[in-house]
Design a protein around this motif. Structure first.
Motif, PDB file in Angstrom:
ATOM      1  N   MET A   1       0.806  -1.220   0.000  1.00 40.57           N
ATOM      2  CA  MET A   1       0.000   0.000   0.000  1.00 40.57           C
ATOM      3  C   MET A   1       0.842   1.274   0.000  1.00 40.57           C
ATOM      4  SD  MET A   1      -3.110  -1.099  -0.048  1.00 40.57           S
ATOM      5  CE  MET A   1      -3.990   0.393   0.363  1.00 40.57           C
TER       6      MET A   1
ATOM      7  N   LYS B   1      -4.909  -4.613  -8.323  1.00 42.70           N
ATOM      8  CA  LYS B   1      -5.839  -3.684  -7.674  1.00 42.70           C
ATOM      9  C   LYS B   1      -6.356  -4.267  -6.371  1.00 42.70           C
ATOM     10  CE  LYS B   1      -8.656  -3.029 -11.125  1.00 42.70           C
ATOM     11  NZ  LYS B   1      -9.828  -2.510 -11.878  1.00 42.70           N
ATOM     12  N   ASP B   2      -6.575  -5.608  -6.320  1.00 43.24           N
ATOM     13  CA  ASP B   2      -7.097  -6.232  -5.106  1.00 43.24           C
ATOM     14  C   ASP B   2      -6.064  -6.262  -3.982  1.00 43.24           C
ATOM     15  OD1 ASP B   2      -9.409  -6.598  -6.470  1.00 43.24           O
ATOM     16  OD2 ASP B   2      -9.208  -8.770  -6.718  1.00 43.24           O
TER      17      ASP B   2
ATOM     18  N   GLY C   1      -4.090  -3.589  -3.546  1.00 47.38           N
ATOM     19  CA  GLY C   1      -3.901  -2.179  -3.207  1.00 47.38           C
ATOM     20  C   GLY C   1      -2.716  -1.522  -3.877  1.00 47.38           C
TER      21      GLY C   1
ATOM     22  N   SER D   1      -3.160   2.053  -6.083  1.00 47.93           N
ATOM     23  CA  SER D   1      -4.605   2.333  -5.990  1.00 47.93           C
ATOM     24  C   SER D   1      -4.935   3.770  -6.367  1.00 47.93           C
ATOM     25  CB  SER D   1      -5.094   2.035  -4.571  1.00 47.93           C
ATOM     26  OG  SER D   1      -4.405   2.845  -3.628  1.00 47.93           O
TER      27      SER D   1
ATOM     28  N   TRP E   1      -6.762   4.636  -9.716  1.00 47.62           N
ATOM     29  CA  TRP E   1      -8.207   4.440  -9.859  1.00 47.62           C
ATOM     30  C   TRP E   1      -8.998   5.384  -8.962  1.00 47.62           C
ATOM     31  CZ3 TRP E   1      -4.726   0.521 -10.467  1.00 47.62           C
ATOM     32  CH2 TRP E   1      -4.829  -0.218 -11.653  1.00 47.62           C
ATOM     33  N   ASP E   2      -8.290   6.329  -8.367  1.00 46.27           N
ATOM     34  CA  ASP E   2      -8.936   7.319  -7.502  1.00 46.27           C
ATOM     35  C   ASP E   2      -9.190   8.581  -8.322  1.00 46.27           C
ATOM     36  OD1 ASP E   2      -9.757   9.124  -5.616  1.00 46.27           O
ATOM     37  OD2 ASP E   2      -8.171   8.657  -4.176  1.00 46.27           O
TER      38      ASP E   2
END
Length: 306
Positions: free
Chosen positions: A155, A251-252, A254, A257, A260-261
């Motif tokens: 992350m 994506k799963d 993280g 991320s 995609w924000d």
């Protein structure tokens, strides 16, 4: 009469010869003294004698006398030192500008790190690994979370300098950076991508579904796609499907991320991107292309216009 004239002529030649020799030696650094009798008796004698004065005796001066003695008006010549050898095209130039141009940025080279060998994060014994048909199984899904250090590696916020821009304005992270993040969190051979079906080839697009497996557990699956424009490009297009599916599976976990924000995408587009008008070289049609701010490189068949 003739005999006296010949004697006079011979005497004059000797005087001229001796004068030239004396002048030549006087011009040299080591001065020689000639006796006066050599020149005065040259007219009456056919041979001349040279006398060298004796070398004067040098007496050492005491320290006080040496200190009071005035310094010579001519300074001593500096000792000539040989210049150090240097290659004409040496890479270690003293010029700062040449150092800057020859220096290689360290951030171009990946510095590998991993947290995969932390306590509780490593793979179990090979004998305990079950035989699973990953083409249809979802074994181990959501059975346990990652460790705290693996969570931090997965992350970790993106470095905005790693984000690339497509000409249509879509931002993305290069596929190799996803692989490096997985290697950091789980280590090489701690994860893998398994095909869930055969490749589907269309007129100009190829798709294939893949599943991401980490530490013997199913993580996620995604459909990868890639376009192609000829049969010779089909192998590369199938490989592109795998890379595209990997980015979507991450994506799963993280990874990246922010891409995609919508809030981050708007900020990046406003602060790190610029739109440039270009013209096609043959059709002369104009359009706009997107680039990173400060890194506009318009390539053929387009050229930048105002």
């Amino acid at each position: 009469m003739n005999a006296s004239r010949r004697a006079l002529t011979q005497g004059q030649r000797q005087i001229r010869c001796q004068t030239r020799v004396a002048t030549r030696h006087l011009n040299t650094p080591s001065t020689r003294f000639w006796s006066a009798s050599a020149t005065s008796g040259a007219s009456s004698s056919s041979s001349s004698s040279k006398s060298v004065p004796p070398t004067p005796k040098v007496t050492a001066l005491p320290d006080d006398a040496a200190a009071s003695k005035p310094a010579s008006s001519k300074p001593a010549p500096p000792n000539k030192q040989a210049k150090p050898f240097s290659k004409p095209y040496s890479t270690t130039s003293s010029s700062s500008s040449s150092k800057a141009s020859a220096a290689i940025p360290t951030d171009l080279f990946y510095q590998p790190t991993t947290v995969a060998h932390d306590e509780g994060a490593g793979a179990s014994d090979d004998a305990a690994i079950p035989a699973v048909d990953w083409s249809s199984s979802f074994h181990g899904i959501a059975s346990r979370p990652v460790t705290q250090r693996q969570f931090g590696a997965l992350m970790r916020p993106l470095d905005v300098d790693d984000i690339e821009v497509k000409p249509d304005g879509i931002i993305y992270l290069p596929e190799i950076r996803y692989r490096r993040r997985l290697n950091e969190a789980f280590g090489p051979m701690g994860w893998g991508l398994i095909p869930k079906g055969e490749a589907v080839v269309g007129d100009s697009i190829v798709t294939r579904e893949y599943a991401l497996i980490v530490d013997g557990r199913f993580v996620s699956q995604a459909q990868g796609e890639n376009s192609y424009f000829g049969a010779d490009q089909l192998p590369s297009a199938v490989e592109g499907c795998k890379s595209n599916a990997l980015m979507r599976c991450c994506k799963d976990l993280g990874i990246a991320s922010e891409l995609w924000d919508p809030s981050f995408v708007r900020w990046f587009k406003k602060n790190r991107m610029e739109e440039v008008w270009v013209e096609h070289a043959t059709t002369k049609k104009k359009r706009t292309l997107w680039y990173r701010k400060g890194a506009v490189e318009v390539a053929y068949p387009y050229r930048q216009t105002k």
